[in-house]
Every structure is written in C-alpha cells, then in structure tokens.
Design an enzyme around this catalytic site. Structure first.
Site, mmCIF file in Angstrom:
data_model
loop_
_atom_site.group_PDB
_atom_site.id
_atom_site.type_symbol
_atom_site.label_atom_id
_atom_site.label_comp_id
_atom_site.label_asym_id
_atom_site.label_seq_id
_atom_site.Cartn_x
_atom_site.Cartn_y
_atom_site.Cartn_z
ATOM 1 N N SER A 13 0.786 -1.226 0.000
ATOM 2 C CA SER A 13 0.000 0.000 0.000
ATOM 3 C C SER A 13 0.825 1.287 0.000
ATOM 4 O O SER A 13 1.601 1.523 -0.909
ATOM 5 C CB SER A 13 -0.959 -0.042 1.183
ATOM 6 O OG SER A 13 -1.862 1.019 1.092
ATOM 7 N N HIS A 14 0.676 2.090 1.057
ATOM 8 C CA HIS A 14 1.339 3.391 1.084
ATOM 9 C C HIS A 14 2.805 3.296 1.506
ATOM 10 O O HIS A 14 3.506 4.301 1.529
ATOM 11 C CB HIS A 14 0.594 4.310 2.052
ATOM 12 C CG HIS A 14 0.568 3.758 3.450
ATOM 13 N ND1 HIS A 14 -0.201 2.677 3.798
ATOM 14 C CD2 HIS A 14 1.258 4.104 4.547
ATOM 15 C CE1 HIS A 14 0.008 2.395 5.067
ATOM 16 N NE2 HIS A 14 0.885 3.246 5.549
ATOM 17 N N GLU A 59 -9.856 7.910 8.784
ATOM 18 C CA GLU A 59 -9.094 9.160 8.842
ATOM 19 C C GLU A 59 -7.808 9.091 8.027
ATOM 20 O O GLU A 59 -7.201 10.112 7.738
ATOM 21 C CB GLU A 59 -8.770 9.520 10.292
ATOM 22 C CG GLU A 59 -8.133 8.430 11.141
ATOM 23 C CD GLU A 59 -6.775 7.989 10.691
ATOM 24 O OE1 GLU A 59 -5.970 8.849 10.335
ATOM 25 O OE2 GLU A 59 -6.522 6.766 10.715
ATOM 26 N N SER A 60 -7.373 7.875 7.693
ATOM 27 C CA SER A 60 -6.103 7.680 6.995
ATOM 28 C C SER A 60 -6.247 7.842 5.487
ATOM 29 O O SER A 60 -5.493 7.252 4.735
ATOM 30 C CB SER A 60 -5.567 6.294 7.332
ATOM 31 O OG SER A 60 -6.556 5.318 7.019
ATOM 32 N N ASP A 70 -2.666 6.412 -3.333
ATOM 33 C CA ASP A 70 -1.500 5.743 -2.751
ATOM 34 C C ASP A 70 -1.016 4.565 -3.594
ATOM 35 O O ASP A 70 -1.502 4.337 -4.701
ATOM 36 C CB ASP A 70 -1.808 5.286 -1.323
ATOM 37 C CG ASP A 70 -2.756 4.101 -1.285
ATOM 38 O OD1 ASP A 70 -3.576 3.972 -2.207
ATOM 39 O OD2 ASP A 70 -2.665 3.290 -0.342
ATOM 40 N N ARG A 126 0.396 6.008 16.896
ATOM 41 C CA ARG A 126 -0.479 7.014 16.299
ATOM 42 C C ARG A 126 -1.295 7.665 17.415
ATOM 43 O O ARG A 126 -1.886 6.976 18.247
ATOM 44 C CB ARG A 126 -1.427 6.384 15.291
ATOM 45 C CG ARG A 126 -0.741 5.644 14.155
ATOM 46 C CD ARG A 126 -1.663 5.525 12.953
ATOM 47 N NE ARG A 126 -1.219 4.546 11.978
ATOM 48 C CZ ARG A 126 -0.199 4.702 11.130
ATOM 49 N NH1 ARG A 126 0.530 5.809 11.167
ATOM 50 N NH2 ARG A 126 0.137 3.759 10.266
ATOM 51 N N LYS A 165 -11.612 0.293 0.280
ATOM 52 C CA LYS A 165 -11.637 1.731 0.077
ATOM 53 C C LYS A 165 -11.153 2.007 -1.346
ATOM 54 O O LYS A 165 -10.494 1.170 -1.949
ATOM 55 C CB LYS A 165 -10.805 2.445 1.135
ATOM 56 C CG LYS A 165 -9.371 1.982 1.301
ATOM 57 C CD LYS A 165 -8.781 2.645 2.536
ATOM 58 C CE LYS A 165 -7.291 2.416 2.667
ATOM 59 N NZ LYS A 165 -6.984 1.224 3.492
ATOM 60 N N LYS A 181 -1.928 -9.808 0.534
ATOM 61 C CA LYS A 181 -3.187 -9.904 1.283
ATOM 62 C C LYS A 181 -4.174 -10.761 0.510
ATOM 63 O O LYS A 181 -4.101 -10.875 -0.719
ATOM 64 C CB LYS A 181 -3.755 -8.516 1.591
ATOM 65 C CG LYS A 181 -3.889 -7.579 0.396
ATOM 66 C CD LYS A 181 -4.306 -6.163 0.845
ATOM 67 C CE LYS A 181 -4.387 -5.227 -0.353
ATOM 68 N NZ LYS A 181 -4.847 -3.876 -0.015
ATOM 69 N N THR A 223 -9.952 0.161 13.325
ATOM 70 C CA THR A 223 -9.165 0.543 12.151
ATOM 71 C C THR A 223 -8.964 -0.643 11.210
ATOM 72 O O THR A 223 -8.689 -1.749 11.652
ATOM 73 C CB THR A 223 -7.797 1.070 12.632
ATOM 74 O OG1 THR A 223 -8.024 2.282 13.343
ATOM 75 C CG2 THR A 223 -6.850 1.323 11.471
ATOM 76 N N ASP A 235 -1.448 1.331 -3.737
ATOM 77 C CA ASP A 235 -2.364 0.347 -4.316
ATOM 78 C C ASP A 235 -3.711 0.962 -4.707
ATOM 79 O O ASP A 235 -4.658 0.242 -5.016
ATOM 80 C CB ASP A 235 -2.560 -0.839 -3.364
ATOM 81 C CG ASP A 235 -3.160 -0.420 -2.033
ATOM 82 O OD1 ASP A 235 -2.970 0.743 -1.625
ATOM 83 O OD2 ASP A 235 -3.825 -1.258 -1.399
ATOM 84 N N ASP A 250 -6.080 2.660 -3.068
ATOM 85 C CA ASP A 250 -7.301 2.674 -2.251
ATOM 86 C C ASP A 250 -7.436 3.934 -1.388
ATOM 87 O O ASP A 250 -8.476 4.160 -0.788
ATOM 88 C CB ASP A 250 -7.440 1.394 -1.407
ATOM 89 C CG ASP A 250 -6.237 1.135 -0.521
ATOM 90 O OD1 ASP A 250 -5.286 1.941 -0.535
ATOM 91 O OD2 ASP A 250 -6.253 0.106 0.176
ATOM 92 N N ARG A 251 -6.387 4.759 -1.341
ATOM 93 C CA ARG A 251 -6.493 5.992 -0.549
ATOM 94 C C ARG A 251 -6.683 7.201 -1.450
ATOM 95 O O ARG A 251 -6.349 7.150 -2.635
ATOM 96 C CB ARG A 251 -5.215 6.214 0.256
ATOM 97 C CG ARG A 251 -4.983 5.153 1.297
ATOM 98 C CD ARG A 251 -3.818 5.562 2.184
ATOM 99 N NE ARG A 251 -3.585 4.530 3.175
ATOM 100 C CZ ARG A 251 -2.956 4.736 4.316
ATOM 101 N NH1 ARG A 251 -2.473 5.925 4.603
ATOM 102 N NH2 ARG A 251 -2.791 3.751 5.168
HETATM 103 C C1 VG1 Z 1 -3.189 2.173 8.414
HETATM 104 C C2 VG1 Z 1 -4.358 3.116 8.603
HETATM 105 C C3 VG1 Z 1 -5.658 2.365 8.452
HETATM 106 C C4 VG1 Z 1 -5.688 1.669 7.086
HETATM 107 C C5 VG1 Z 1 -4.457 0.785 6.938
HETATM 108 C C6 VG1 Z 1 -4.358 0.168 5.565
HETATM 109 O O1 VG1 Z 1 -3.221 1.169 9.398
HETATM 110 O O2 VG1 Z 1 -4.289 3.729 9.859
HETATM 111 O O3 VG1 Z 1 -6.727 3.267 8.587
HETATM 112 O O4 VG1 Z 1 -6.838 0.871 6.956
HETATM 113 O O5 VG1 Z 1 -3.280 1.555 7.130
HETATM 114 O O6 VG1 Z 1 -4.343 1.152 4.585
HETATM 115 P P1 VG1 Z 1 -2.301 1.216 10.722
HETATM 116 O O7 VG1 Z 1 -2.552 -0.082 11.427
HETATM 117 O O8 VG1 Z 1 -0.895 1.393 10.244
HETATM 118 O O9 VG1 Z 1 -2.760 2.405 11.482
HETATM 119 V V1 VG1 Z 1 -3.510 0.857 3.149
HETATM 120 O O10 VG1 Z 1 -3.962 2.037 2.082
HETATM 121 O O11 VG1 Z 1 -1.901 0.975 3.759
HETATM 122 O O12 VG1 Z 1 -3.885 -0.663 2.749
HETATM 123 CO CO CO Z 2 -3.540 1.505 0.243
#
Ligand code: VG1
Ligand code: CO
Length: 542
Positions: free
Chosen positions: A112-113, A363-364, A276, A495, A375, A125, A343, A278, A280-281
């Site tokens: 992801s990010h 919120e992310s 981001d 966080r 998302k 995943k 979350t 992948d 989804d953000r």
């Molecule tokens: C973070 C975010 C959460 C999100 C997750 C996956 O998780 O806070 O809101 O669902 O990333 O997003 P964490 O456990 O690091 O707080 V993605 O776009 O990285 O799949």
């Molecule tokens: Co993502």
C-alpha cells in the site's frame, strides 16, 4: 508437473491491519512468500476448480511473486486465475473483478502506502469472495497455518507472459490475463454522471491528479483524460514504477507536499487529488483548501445523492473509531445509522454485505462505498468531482458551507514512526493500566469524561475484536486516541489522534495545530509520549 516442496515455518507471518507486510529481503528468504501463499490456501475450503484473481500495485518483487502465486494456484487445484496485465490491479479494481466475475477470492500483492524497492516493503493480502479483505477470523487461521506449515505445492511451469492479454493453459489451469482498467472504468461510469463531468472539464475546470508513480496512474489516465476529456497533463506521475520513483506513495501532506504547495499557490488548479501505492487511498485538496479525510467522508456522505449511483440515499455510514465524528453529524441529520468500527477496511465488510452501511471512511485517507469491498481512491475523487459539477460551487465553498451547517471537527493525527518496539509497548501498557483512574481527572483545565480500550462487537456476526485503540474522552466531546500501527515494517509506530469540535462559525478558520494545542499537550501528559519514545516531535503530522 506438480511438486510438493518441504519447507519450515517462519514465526513472523502474522497479518496486520491489511495483510502481511515485510521488507523485500524478508520476502526474498527461501520459501517465505510460498509459505504464506500456501497458508492462505490451507486456510480456505472448497476452491477446487474455482477462479482466483491475482494482481498487485507494481512494486518491486511484484512480478516474481505473481509467477509463484500462479504456479501454486495451479498446483493447489484452482481451475482458473485472472491476472491483471503487467501484474497490475489496484486494490479496489481487484475487489471489483472478484465481485463482477463471482470468483472464489483474490490475492493482492501490495504494501500500500509503504515505500517500494529492493530494500523497502512488500506485502500479500487475501480478499474473499465478497471482494473484501479477509476478516480477522480468517487471518487468524492463516497465521496458525503459517506456524505449522511443512510443505507447499507448486506446478513446474514456464513463467507466464503476464504482459499480453488473453488466455493460456498452465498445468491444466486456465490463466487469463485481463485488462486491469476496463472493468473498473465501466463501474465508475455506472456510478457517476460522466456527461456532467465532461462538461465540467470542457468549461475549463482545471484539475491535478498525482498518481505518485503508483498503481492508479493507468486508471486515472483512462478515466480522467481519455473518458472525461480532462486536458493531457492533468495526471502526473502516472507511470507505475517498482520503487515509486524513490518516494513514499502515501498521499498525505508530507509525501504529497508538492501537490499541496501547488494547490495553495497563486495559479492553483480548481481541484487536486492523489492516491497511494495500491490505489485505495485519496488525498483531496481544493484550490486553497485541504480537506481532511475525516471531513471528506462526511462531506461525501452529505452530498452523495447528487451522484446517480447514490440518488436513492444512503443506508448508513460507517467510520473507524479514530476517524473524527464529522460523519456522525451527517448521519444524524440524514436520520441514518452510524457505525464505529476498529481501524482497517476488513471491519466494514459485514456492514456493507448486510446493506447496513453505504459509505465508509477512515481518517487515513480511505473512503469507499458498497460498490466494492475496499476503500477506493479514484472513486472518492470522482464523487467529489460529481458533487462539484452538480453544485457548481468550489471545493472551498462546499467545505465552508458544510462547517457552517454541521460545525467543524478540528482533527489531526500525530505519528511517531520507528519507535523501539519495547518502548511503544510500555507506553500502551502503562496507559492501559491507568485507564480506570482517568475519568474525573483534570488535565490542562479539561476534565476527562471517560477512558477505555476500544472493543468492537460486530453487529452482523457477533464477533468481538478487543484492544483496538485507547480513547480518552473529555467533557464537551474533545478526545485523544492512542494506538499502535499494524502496517509498519520496522519498529513500532505510535499514532495519536486528536479531535475537538467547534460549533462557532466565527472560529472555523483557525490553524488546526493551534486549535488543538491544549489537547496535544494533554495527550502527552496522559500517555508520557515524550518520555516513553524519547521523541520531542512526531515524525509525521497529518
Ligand atoms: C493504516 C491506517 C488504516 C488503514 C491501513 C491500511 O493502518 O491507519 O486506517 O486501513 O493503514 O491502509 P495502521 O494499522 O498502520 O494504522 V492501506 O492504504 O496501507 O492498505
Ligand atoms: Co492503500
């Protein structure tokens, strides 16, 4: 052609908030990826002859693991795999393909990010047949399987040409290489008023979309520039690169600062957005105004009816617990339910499947709806565009009017990254131990109303998820939330989520950090952030 290969378990394959994420060299250890993929299959039942979707965000090591996953799917008895051309499928697009073709499930390769490259992050995943992330009860079984695995099955096949669409056979299994964009673009066209959006761009509306060299590039190019007629050049950094050009593909004010600066500049376009790794953000920045993700979900929900896909209204809104309460006020006004989940998108799946919630958000920078079970970054961007087109107002006007109607939830998240794990755990343990003593206490002139370790009772399947973040509520509705990240790959990330509600319209234009200063100081008083982590400042403020 099918080999059973002996292997030894790795002890660290517990899926986090969204799949298993580790550094690439960890994934490159002998059989590391194979063990995890086999454990996914071992945790599932009844897929013989069925179809599996495979794709990823194009990051370093994506292609290698895609070949392994294809060969292992064949050996384990899948009848067919559908693979995104070039190994590409954004997370929301994969979710859609799983649903549209009623496949058994899918494997998405992404961290992801998190950054990519030979020394950066990789991830795997599993998404189930509803298109959504594996729920906790499944990831728990996958983890158990990884701890007991003694062999995996793989077919001896030549590498599949994943760059050419079409269908081939491999070890008796059908391999279909699909256009990763077409189905998704068609879905977006069914939800939004593309004619109105074409008119918007034709009228001279200027937009900047930054794909951050991640997976959304090809999707954004096709939808925004090709189908909606946005000028060529609207999409920037649209070519997915294995290392995301050396940047973090995290669309926030730190890693997409260039976009923020452009949107605050004198010649800013009307609307700016980013996505981001992948896809989804989403990051939403109007001309001269940043929209926090928590506000964005509230504003999208309040205006969703303006888009054809949501003209019938919403069933409910769901948000993760640390997400601000802005959406709650919208739900209240609309007279619909508001659900508060832990979350991670996996917790929204049941609510969406049961048609209890239509729009969900975190919120992310994650927002989505019942159109898929993930998302969806571009979806949020298109819904914003649809609302802008329908209302004929600027993003800034819409935000100001929303705050005037509902009040403003000042909100910020402070991340302390790569804290030594022991120190982060000590902070949380200490905080947990004193929760009972907090209510009634006064901190910086504010009285604590309640303090708890959040546990979620899923209203659909009755499952309980505990220890999902510690929240401290003050009289008057302000709050701070503490939790440890479940997506990081080195050390621990603390966080801290800070929120204060302001109903007074004359106080809606304050600087966020200044508006939250008391609470920020109170969070440190309560949890001893500085003394535990040794950090004077957060690494990232969003
Ligand atoms: C973070 C975010 C959460 C999100 C997750 C996956 O998780 O806070 O809101 O669902 O990333 O997003 P964490 O456990 O690091 O707080 V993605 O776009 O990285 O799949
Ligand atoms: Co993502």
């Amino acid at each position: 052609m099918i080999r059973t290969v002996p292997t030894k378990p790795y002890s660290d394959q517990k899926p986090g908030t969204s799949g298993l994420r580790k550094k690439v060299p960890v994934f490159q250890q002998e059989h590391y990826a194979e063990n995890f993929i086999q454990s996914i299959f071992d945790a599932l039942d009844g897929f013989k002859g069925k179809t599996l979707v495979i794709g990823g965000d194009g990051r370093f090591y994506n292609r290698e693991v895609i070949q392994k996953a294809i060969a292992m799917a064949a050996a384990n008895g899948f009848g067919k795999v559908m693979v995104g051309q070039g190994g590409i499928l954004s997370t929301p697009a994969a979710s859609h393909v799983i649903r549209k073709y009623k496949t058994f499930g899918g494997i998405i390769l992404s961290a992801s990010h998190n950054p990519g490259g030979p020394h950066e992050d990789f991830g795997i995943k599993y998404n189930a047949g509803n298109g959504g992330p594996a729920p906790e009860k499944l990831t728990d079984v996958i983890f158990e399987k990884t701890r007991a695995i003694s062999s995996f099955k793989i077919a001896d096949i030549d590498p599949i040409d994943i760059d050419t669409t079409g269908t081939v056979k491999a070890a008796g299994m059908t391999v279909e290489i699909i256009d990763p964009v077409a189905d998704y673009a068609e879905l977006m066209e069914s939800l939004f008023d593309f004619d109105a959006l074409r008119k918007l761009f034709k009228s001279g509306f200027r937009m900047r979309f930054d794909a951050m060299h991640a997976v959304t590039g090809p999707y954004a190019k096709e939808i925004l520039e090709n189908r909606l007629g946005a000028p060529i050049g609207t999409c920037r950094n649209f070519k997915p690169l294995p290392d995301f050009g050396g940047h973090h593909p995290d669309p926030n004010l730190v890693h997409a600062k260039h976009l923020y600066d452009e949107m605050m500049g004198p010649d800013a376009p009307d609307f700016g957005a980013a996505s981001d790794g992948d896809g989804d953000r989403n990051l939403i920045i109007g001309k001269g105004i940043f929209v926090t993700p928590s506000d964005s979900v509230a504003m999208l929900a309040a205006n969703a009816r303006l888009a054809p896909g949501y003209k019938g209204g919403l069933k409910g809104i769901a948000r993760s617990m640390p997400t601000s309460g802005a959406a709650d006020r919208v739900a209240e006004k609309l007279g619909i339910a508001l659900y508060e989940t832990p979350t991670g998108w996996k917790f929204f799946g049941n609510l969406l499947d049961a048609d209890m919630a239509t729009i969900c958000g975190e919120e992310s920078a994650g927002t989505g709806s019942n159109h898929v079970r993930e998302k969806d970054g571009l979806w949020a961007v298109l819904l914003w565009l649809n609302i802008l087109a329908a209302r004929g107002e600027s993003c800034k006007q819409i935000v100001a009017e929303h705050w005037a109607t509902y009040g403003r939830n000042y909100y910020s998240r402070h991340d302390y990254e790569e804290v030594e794990s022991g120190r982060a755990t000590a902070l949380v343990d200490e905080l947990r131990a004193k929760l009972g003593a907090l209510p009634g206490a006064s901190v910086r002139g504010m009285t604590i109303a309640s303090a708890e370790d959040f546990a979620y009772h899923d209203p659909v399947d009755g499952s309980i998820s505990e220890h999902q973040g510690i929240r401290v509520l003050f009289e008057g509705g302000s709050r701070v939330v503490f939790r440890l990240s479940g997506t990081g790959t080195s050390g621990a990330t603390l966080r801290v989520y800070i929120e204060r509600y302001e109903s007074d319209k004359s106080r809606h234009d304050l600087d966020t950090q200044a508006a939250l200063a008391d609470l920020i100081a109170a969070a440190d008083d309560i949890a001893g952030i500085h003394s535990h982590t040794g950090r004077a400042e957060p690494s990232v403020i969003t």
